[in-house]
Structure formats: structure tokens, C-alpha cells
Design a protein around this motif. Structure first.
Motif, PDB file in Angstrom:
ATOM      1  N   ASP A  62       0.823  -1.215   0.000  1.00 26.15           N
ATOM      2  CA  ASP A  62       0.000   0.000   0.000  1.00 26.15           C
ATOM      3  C   ASP A  62       0.854   1.260   0.000  1.00 26.15           C
ATOM      4  O   ASP A  62       0.384   2.339  -0.363  1.00 26.15           O
ATOM      5  CB  ASP A  62      -0.936   0.020   1.211  1.00 26.15           C
ATOM      6  CG  ASP A  62      -2.012  -1.063   1.127  1.00 26.15           C
ATOM      7  OD1 ASP A  62      -2.248  -1.596   0.025  1.00 26.15           O
ATOM      8  OD2 ASP A  62      -2.611  -1.379   2.173  1.00 26.15           O
ATOM      9  N   ASN A  63       2.116   1.119   0.435  1.00 23.06           N
ATOM     10  CA  ASN A  63       3.022   2.268   0.481  1.00 23.06           C
ATOM     11  C   ASN A  63       4.220   2.088  -0.442  1.00 23.06           C
ATOM     12  O   ASN A  63       5.271   2.697  -0.232  1.00 23.06           O
ATOM     13  CB  ASN A  63       3.476   2.501   1.925  1.00 23.06           C
ATOM     14  CG  ASN A  63       2.320   2.976   2.786  1.00 23.06           C
ATOM     15  OD1 ASN A  63       1.755   4.032   2.548  1.00 23.06           O
ATOM     16  ND2 ASN A  63       1.938   2.183   3.763  1.00 23.06           N
ATOM     17  N   GLY A  64       4.065   1.232  -1.452  1.00 21.88           N
ATOM     18  CA  GLY A  64       5.090   1.100  -2.487  1.00 21.88           C
ATOM     19  C   GLY A  64       6.275   0.218  -2.124  1.00 21.88           C
ATOM     20  O   GLY A  64       7.292   0.265  -2.811  1.00 21.88           O
ATOM     21  N   ILE A  65       6.145  -0.591  -1.069  1.00 23.84           N
ATOM     22  CA  ILE A  65       7.243  -1.470  -0.657  1.00 23.84           C
ATOM     23  C   ILE A  65       6.924  -2.886  -1.135  1.00 23.84           C
ATOM     24  O   ILE A  65       5.946  -3.496  -0.691  1.00 23.84           O
ATOM     25  CB  ILE A  65       7.445  -1.452   0.877  1.00 23.84           C
ATOM     26  CG1 ILE A  65       7.634  -0.019   1.385  1.00 23.84           C
ATOM     27  CG2 ILE A  65       8.602  -2.347   1.268  1.00 23.84           C
ATOM     28  CD1 ILE A  65       8.824   0.721   0.835  1.00 23.84           C
ATOM     29  N   ALA A  66       7.750  -3.391  -2.033  1.00 26.31           N
ATOM     30  CA  ALA A  66       7.497  -4.693  -2.649  1.00 26.31           C
ATOM     31  C   ALA A  66       7.746  -5.834  -1.668  1.00 26.31           C
ATOM     32  O   ALA A  66       8.596  -5.724  -0.773  1.00 26.31           O
ATOM     33  CB  ALA A  66       8.399  -4.868  -3.861  1.00 26.31           C
ATOM     34  N   PRO A  67       7.001  -6.936  -1.827  1.00 27.48           N
ATOM     35  CA  PRO A  67       7.298  -8.131  -1.040  1.00 27.48           C
ATOM     36  C   PRO A  67       8.757  -8.543  -1.241  1.00 27.48           C
ATOM     37  O   PRO A  67       9.303  -8.390  -2.333  1.00 27.48           O
ATOM     38  CB  PRO A  67       6.346  -9.186  -1.620  1.00 27.48           C
ATOM     39  CG  PRO A  67       5.204  -8.398  -2.174  1.00 27.48           C
ATOM     40  CD  PRO A  67       5.837  -7.131  -2.702  1.00 27.48           C
ATOM     41  N   GLY A  68       9.377  -9.036  -0.174  1.00 27.41           N
ATOM     42  CA  GLY A  68      10.780  -9.434  -0.235  1.00 27.41           C
ATOM     43  C   GLY A  68      11.743  -8.330   0.162  1.00 27.41           C
ATOM     44  O   GLY A  68      12.953  -8.523   0.123  1.00 27.41           O
TER      45      GLY A  68
END
Length: 53
Positions: A21-27
Motif C-alpha cells: 500500500d506504500n510502495g514497498i514490494a514483497p521481499g
């Protein structure tokens, strides 16, 4: 990768999920988060988090 918990509100940052939701990708490891990233629940800064053991 380690999970980190927000001390003020208890939110747990899970690097396997990221914070899409805040632009932080999984991993994305907690250490790799931008310095201006804040807790999505209460707005606390990264220095208000502690590693979950």
C-alpha cells in the motif's frame, strides 16, 4: 528475513509481505526500507521498531 514490530502500536513489518500500500514490494528487508518510511498504522519512524525474536 527478520520481522520487525512497531513499539508504539504493535504493527509487525513482515518482509515477505512488504508494504504494498506504500510502495514497498514483497521481499524487501526492513534494513532496505527508505529512511523516511513510517509505520502504516501509526506513523512511527523506523527507529521505533524492534526486531521480533
Amino acid at each position: 528475513m527478520d520481522k520487525w514490530q512497531c513499539i508504539p502500536c504493535g504493527y509487525v513489518y513482515d518482509p515477505e509481505k512488504g508494504d504494498p500500500d506504500n510502495g514497498i514490494a514483497p521481499g524487501t528487508a526492513f534494513e532496505a526500507l527508505p529512511e523516511d518510511w513510517v509505520c502504516p498504522q501509526c506513523g512511527a519512524s523506523k527507529d521505533q521498531f524492534e526486531k521480533v525474536v
